[in-house]
Design an enzyme around this catalytic site. Sequence first.
Site, PDB file in Angstrom:
ATOM      1  N   ASP A   1     -10.287   8.475  -3.581  1.00 45.80           N
ATOM      2  CA  ASP A   1      -8.909   8.287  -3.139  1.00 45.80           C
ATOM      3  C   ASP A   1      -8.162   7.342  -4.101  1.00 45.80           C
ATOM      4  O   ASP A   1      -8.765   6.398  -4.623  1.00 45.80           O
ATOM      5  CB  ASP A   1      -8.969   7.653  -1.739  1.00 45.80           C
ATOM      6  CG  ASP A   1      -7.594   7.326  -1.203  1.00 45.80           C
ATOM      7  OD1 ASP A   1      -6.872   8.278  -0.871  1.00 45.80           O
ATOM      8  OD2 ASP A   1      -7.242   6.124  -1.153  1.00 45.80           O
TER       9      ASP A   1
ATOM     10  N   PHE B   1      -7.463   2.832   5.693  1.00 43.06           N
ATOM     11  CA  PHE B   1      -7.284   1.387   5.760  1.00 43.06           C
ATOM     12  C   PHE B   1      -8.456   0.820   6.551  1.00 43.06           C
ATOM     13  O   PHE B   1      -8.311   0.203   7.584  1.00 43.06           O
ATOM     14  CB  PHE B   1      -5.931   1.040   6.416  1.00 43.06           C
ATOM     15  CG  PHE B   1      -5.303  -0.187   5.806  1.00 43.06           C
ATOM     16  CD1 PHE B   1      -5.136  -1.347   6.556  1.00 43.06           C
ATOM     17  CD2 PHE B   1      -4.910  -0.195   4.474  1.00 43.06           C
ATOM     18  CE1 PHE B   1      -4.581  -2.475   5.990  1.00 43.06           C
ATOM     19  CE2 PHE B   1      -4.348  -1.320   3.912  1.00 43.06           C
ATOM     20  CZ  PHE B   1      -4.193  -2.471   4.662  1.00 43.06           C
TER      21      PHE B   1
ATOM     22  N   ASP C   1      -7.854  -6.739 -10.912  1.00 46.65           N
ATOM     23  CA  ASP C   1      -7.712  -5.342 -10.477  1.00 46.65           C
ATOM     24  C   ASP C   1      -7.679  -4.499 -11.747  1.00 46.65           C
ATOM     25  O   ASP C   1      -7.072  -4.890 -12.733  1.00 46.65           O
ATOM     26  CB  ASP C   1      -6.406  -5.144  -9.673  1.00 46.65           C
ATOM     27  CG  ASP C   1      -6.393  -3.794  -8.927  1.00 46.65           C
ATOM     28  OD1 ASP C   1      -5.580  -3.642  -7.997  1.00 46.65           O
ATOM     29  OD2 ASP C   1      -7.205  -2.901  -9.299  1.00 46.65           O
TER      30      ASP C   1
ATOM     31  N   ASN D   1     -10.345   1.577  -3.590  1.00 48.82           N
ATOM     32  CA  ASN D   1      -9.253   0.749  -4.088  1.00 48.82           C
ATOM     33  C   ASN D   1      -8.913  -0.413  -3.166  1.00 48.82           C
ATOM     34  O   ASN D   1      -8.564  -1.494  -3.607  1.00 48.82           O
ATOM     35  CB  ASN D   1      -7.977   1.594  -4.286  1.00 48.82           C
ATOM     36  CG  ASN D   1      -6.833   0.725  -4.807  1.00 48.82           C
ATOM     37  OD1 ASN D   1      -6.867   0.281  -5.955  1.00 48.82           O
ATOM     38  ND2 ASN D   1      -5.865   0.419  -3.935  1.00 48.82           N
TER      39      ASN D   1
ATOM     40  N   GLU E   1      -8.241  11.862  -6.807  1.00 46.38           N
ATOM     41  CA  GLU E   1      -6.862  12.087  -6.400  1.00 46.38           C
ATOM     42  C   GLU E   1      -5.979  11.218  -7.275  1.00 46.38           C
ATOM     43  O   GLU E   1      -5.723  10.060  -6.977  1.00 46.38           O
ATOM     44  CB  GLU E   1      -6.669  11.738  -4.913  1.00 46.38           C
ATOM     45  CG  GLU E   1      -5.265  12.044  -4.423  1.00 46.38           C
ATOM     46  CD  GLU E   1      -4.644  10.901  -3.648  1.00 46.38           C
ATOM     47  OE1 GLU E   1      -5.181   9.785  -3.699  1.00 46.38           O
ATOM     48  OE2 GLU E   1      -3.622  11.135  -2.974  1.00 46.38           O
TER      49      GLU E   1
HETATM   50  O1  7SA Z   1       7.259  11.585  -2.516  1.00 44.83           O
HETATM   51  C1  7SA Z   1       6.342  12.642  -2.759  1.00 44.83           C
HETATM   52  C2  7SA Z   1       6.544  13.153  -4.149  1.00 44.83           C
HETATM   53  O2  7SA Z   1       7.846  13.697  -4.277  1.00 44.83           O
HETATM   54  C3  7SA Z   1       8.048  14.351  -5.552  1.00 44.83           C
HETATM   55  O3  7SA Z   1       9.304  14.887  -5.619  1.00 44.83           O
HETATM   56  C4  7SA Z   1       6.352  12.073  -5.192  1.00 44.83           C
HETATM   57  C5  7SA Z   1       6.452  12.723  -6.563  1.00 44.83           C
HETATM   58  O4  7SA Z   1       6.268  11.753  -7.583  1.00 44.83           O
HETATM   59  C6  7SA Z   1       7.810  13.377  -6.695  1.00 44.83           C
HETATM   60  O5  7SA Z   1       7.873  14.069  -7.946  1.00 44.83           O
HETATM   61  O6  7SA Z   1       5.043  11.471  -5.037  1.00 44.83           O
HETATM   62  C7  7SA Z   1       5.181  10.052  -4.870  1.00 44.83           C
HETATM   63  O7  7SA Z   1       4.852   9.720  -3.519  1.00 44.83           O
HETATM   64  C8  7SA Z   1       3.480   9.895  -3.195  1.00 44.83           C
HETATM   65  C9  7SA Z   1       3.269   9.615  -1.713  1.00 44.83           C
HETATM   66  O8  7SA Z   1       3.635   8.273  -1.435  1.00 44.83           O
HETATM   67  C10 7SA Z   1       2.653   8.942  -4.070  1.00 44.83           C
HETATM   68  C11 7SA Z   1       2.850   9.403  -5.508  1.00 44.83           C
HETATM   69  O9  7SA Z   1       2.112   8.532  -6.371  1.00 44.83           O
HETATM   70  C12 7SA Z   1       4.300   9.353  -5.895  1.00 44.83           C
HETATM   71  O10 7SA Z   1       4.439   9.988  -7.154  1.00 44.83           O
HETATM   72  O11 7SA Z   1       1.263   9.048  -3.744  1.00 44.83           O
HETATM   73  C13 7SA Z   1       0.708   7.752  -3.473  1.00 44.83           C
HETATM   74  O12 7SA Z   1       0.634   7.616  -2.051  1.00 44.83           O
HETATM   75  C14 7SA Z   1      -0.270   8.477  -1.409  1.00 44.83           C
HETATM   76  C15 7SA Z   1      -0.203   8.194   0.073  1.00 44.83           C
HETATM   77  C16 7SA Z   1      -1.712   8.267  -1.946  1.00 44.83           C
HETATM   78  C17 7SA Z   1      -1.682   8.521  -3.433  1.00 44.83           C
HETATM   79  O13 7SA Z   1      -2.984   8.246  -3.958  1.00 44.83           O
HETATM   80  C18 7SA Z   1      -0.672   7.631  -4.104  1.00 44.83           C
HETATM   81  O14 7SA Z   1      -0.568   7.961  -5.471  1.00 44.83           O
HETATM   82  N1  7SA Z   1      -2.667   9.159  -1.283  1.00 44.83           N
HETATM   83  C19 7SA Z   1      -3.959   8.624  -0.867  1.00 44.83           C
HETATM   84  C20 7SA Z   1      -3.952   7.144  -0.635  1.00 44.83           C
HETATM   85  C21 7SA Z   1      -3.846   6.592   0.597  1.00 44.83           C
HETATM   86  C22 7SA Z   1      -4.094   5.145   0.745  1.00 44.83           C
HETATM   87  O15 7SA Z   1      -5.480   4.993   0.780  1.00 44.83           O
HETATM   88  C23 7SA Z   1      -3.651   7.377   1.830  1.00 44.83           C
HETATM   89  O16 7SA Z   1      -2.441   6.861   2.420  1.00 44.83           O
HETATM   90  C24 7SA Z   1      -3.481   8.882   1.541  1.00 44.83           C
HETATM   91  O17 7SA Z   1      -3.738   9.625   2.713  1.00 44.83           O
HETATM   92  C25 7SA Z   1      -4.428   9.269   0.424  1.00 44.83           C
HETATM   93  O18 7SA Z   1      -4.474  10.664   0.267  1.00 44.83           O
HETATM   94  O19 7SA Z   1      -1.684  -5.518   3.497  1.00 44.83           O
HETATM   95  C26 7SA Z   1      -1.604  -4.196   3.055  1.00 44.83           C
HETATM   96  C27 7SA Z   1      -0.420  -3.635   3.690  1.00 44.83           C
HETATM   97  C28 7SA Z   1       0.849  -3.960   3.073  1.00 44.83           C
HETATM   98  O20 7SA Z   1       0.674  -3.788   1.665  1.00 44.83           O
HETATM   99  C29 7SA Z   1       1.968  -3.018   3.518  1.00 44.83           C
HETATM  100  O21 7SA Z   1       3.198  -3.610   3.180  1.00 44.83           O
HETATM  101  C30 7SA Z   1       1.902  -2.764   4.988  1.00 44.83           C
HETATM  102  O22 7SA Z   1       2.961  -1.889   5.365  1.00 44.83           O
HETATM  103  C31 7SA Z   1      -0.522  -2.894   4.838  1.00 44.83           C
HETATM  104  C32 7SA Z   1       0.594  -2.096   5.330  1.00 44.83           C
HETATM  105  N2  7SA Z   1       0.557  -0.810   4.722  1.00 44.83           N
HETATM  106  C33 7SA Z   1       0.555   0.322   5.650  1.00 44.83           C
HETATM  107  C34 7SA Z   1       1.494   1.385   5.103  1.00 44.83           C
HETATM  108  O23 7SA Z   1       2.821   0.853   5.126  1.00 44.83           O
HETATM  109  C35 7SA Z   1       1.457   2.611   5.979  1.00 44.83           C
HETATM  110  O24 7SA Z   1       2.230   3.646   5.393  1.00 44.83           O
HETATM  111  C36 7SA Z   1      -0.844   0.903   5.719  1.00 44.83           C
HETATM  112  C37 7SA Z   1      -1.812  -0.058   6.343  1.00 44.83           C
HETATM  113  O25 7SA Z   1      -0.843   2.084   6.503  1.00 44.83           O
HETATM  114  C38 7SA Z   1       0.029   3.110   6.085  1.00 44.83           C
HETATM  115  O26 7SA Z   1      -0.397   3.562   4.814  1.00 44.83           O
HETATM  116  C39 7SA Z   1      -1.022   4.857   4.926  1.00 44.83           C
HETATM  117  C40 7SA Z   1      -0.256   5.869   4.094  1.00 44.83           C
HETATM  118  O27 7SA Z   1       1.068   5.967   4.615  1.00 44.83           O
HETATM  119  C41 7SA Z   1      -0.917   7.216   4.216  1.00 44.83           C
HETATM  120  O28 7SA Z   1      -0.297   8.143   3.360  1.00 44.83           O
HETATM  121  C42 7SA Z   1      -2.436   4.772   4.368  1.00 44.83           C
HETATM  122  C43 7SA Z   1      -3.279   3.761   5.089  1.00 44.83           C
HETATM  123  O29 7SA Z   1      -3.400   4.117   6.432  1.00 44.83           O
HETATM  124  O30 7SA Z   1      -3.044   6.067   4.499  1.00 44.83           O
HETATM  125  C44 7SA Z   1      -2.382   7.115   3.806  1.00 44.83           C
HETATM  126 CA    CA Z   2      -6.185  -1.462  -7.337  1.00 43.81          CA
END
Ligand code: 7SA
Ligand code: CA
Length: 523
Positions: A202, A97, A160, A134, A228
């Site tokens: 990513d 982020f 997008d 992204n 990814e």
């Molecule tokens: O559940 C796991 C699997 O279980 C299985 O049984 C499932 C699978 O389908 C199922 O069969 O997989 C699901 O879940 C995965 C994990 O969520 C999903 C997958 O698609 C889905 O099938 O994977 C997605 O999420 C991953 C984290 C991503 C994948 O690309 C994506 O497909 N990985 C990469 C992407 C990111 C983001 O760049 C990174 O995320 C990962 O490290 C990287 O490897 O104003 C914006 C904003 C607001 O929109 C929000 O409301 C607010 O809350 C900001 C705030 N967002 C925050 C998030 O809430 C917070 O969690 C944000 C700023 O920070 C955090 O986000 C983190 C994220 O948690 C972390 O994983 C992000 C940014 O710091 O960095 C990481």
């Molecule tokens: Ca996008």
Amino acid sequence: MKGTSPFRLSFAVCLMIATTAAAMAGVRNGSGEEILLQGFHWNSSRNQTPWYSVLAQQATTIGKDGFTLVWFPPPWMDKSSWSNSQAQTSGGGEGYFWSNFDKNSEYGSDQQLKAAASALKNAGVKVVYDVVPNHMSDQAAYSMFPRGSNEWRHDCAQCDEGDAFMDGAADLNTAHPTVFDAFKKEFSNLRDNYGAEGLRFDFVRGYAPETVDRWMNAFGNQQFCVGENWKGPDEYLQGDWRRSASWQDVLKDWSDRSHCTVFDFALKERMQNGSLADWRHGLNGNPDPAWRAIAVTFVDNHDTGYSPGAYGGQHHWALPDPQVNLAYAYILSSPGTPTVYWPHMYDWQRDQLIRELIKLRKAAGVRADSPVRFNTAYKGLVATTQGVRGTLVIALKSDLQQLPQGLGTPTLSWDNGDIRIWTGPVEPATVAVNVHCDNANPQPGESVYAAGSSLEFGAWDPQHALALTLANNRWSARVEVPGQQKLEWKCIVRGQTQAAVYWQAGANNAFTSGAVNDTVGRF
Ligand code: 7SA
Ligand code: CA
């Protein structure tokens, strides 16, 4: 180039430009014989010692351990912080982020980054940067992209070219020329000033694969890139063909359009939800080398797995502990480009096994597109991978305990024999042969098999012989065996259990593989 005539120089330059400009034919998987280390975990940005210093100190070891690529975390400043009261977790600063391209991040200073990258380069390890086109922190001052000029997803309906991250408030419009060019320039900066020889893209579900291909054409076609694409078929919308496709089909489609490799989530899904025998259905086990070549296999990463430190990391989809050694044994002795997750190697003492496996892989010259064949007559997983310098046979939790003389030398046994590896000389490419047993009349509950001298025929063990099936009133099977082998075998009839076995009488059937299409035995 000294003493080069202006003509030759300009010719060489034209050639290089032509190559760079030409759309990619193959996939950008480096040398095709790469071994990737994920050089961080989820809590690395919170490490006591700046993480870039840890990488610099560990560089020689990483090179000696046999890694050829190391995946760095996103190198951009990330000042985010968030807490999720429901999940009882918090985080931020991991680079996903980010606010701008400033290299002074939670992982260390710009200077420490350069020192880590050059230490690894000196250790013979190429650096791959994690990049996050992204989205970026929408809390950051819009120093980079002004709101309301179609550079952000929410500026317009078409702003997008892919999915949103979370509610999309932070998504950029990667199709916008200003946005595209900003990343293109930064990727070249990472290449020219921070030693980047590859990129890990990513959240590729969030933008077009063609955009990745255009960035890579500018970054350098001979480099390495991996996407990814973590998006299961059931996450595609109704009407999208990918909703009813396999994980492999979806991954291959993305790779065909980006010409980058993909993390093998097809294998990960089978490791999580299937049996050991089902691991053969990963992208890296596909019968087509063009599919194996694009796979980047892994056991766990900073999202799916545990990490040392706060909350044990994210562990969204962690492989259960008893499977981890088995999974490394499989990915390090089979096709695809294997990835090792940092904590497994350098925190949780799996390094001894992983080092052994990397040595065996390199000695056999296993490549991403190497041929692999599976023998499902045995329990667990039995796979034979043909490297350019040797052959590896692995047996995971299998009843294949030893290979007869000449079929391979036992070179590794681990976890009380749950992991066994044999090595053999280079094999000729496999050929298919049709095996027939005539005049068989199995009684109810019995079936017809071919027991013979190679592993595909059960190495003369009736319990693991090649199963034939009855089609058009003939018992037959089609099997892949290495070419130019003198093979001997017999028809047998047996029941499902250890019951009696009836052997075809007389001399063995014999053939040279590749010389015939059919081999026939008769009772
Ligand atoms: O559940 C796991 C699997 O279980 C299985 O049984 C499932 C699978 O389908 C199922 O069969 O997989 C699901 O879940 C995965 C994990 O969520 C999903 C997958 O698609 C889905 O099938 O994977 C997605 O999420 C991953 C984290 C991503 C994948 O690309 C994506 O497909 N990985 C990469 C992407 C990111 C983001 O760049 C990174 O995320 C990962 O490290 C990287 O490897 O104003 C914006 C904003 C607001 O929109 C929000 O409301 C607010 O809350 C900001 C705030 N967002 C925050 C998030 O809430 C917070 O969690 C944000 C700023 O920070 C955090 O986000 C983190 C994220 O948690 C972390 O994983 C992000 C940014 O710091 O960095 C990481
Ligand atoms: Ca996008």
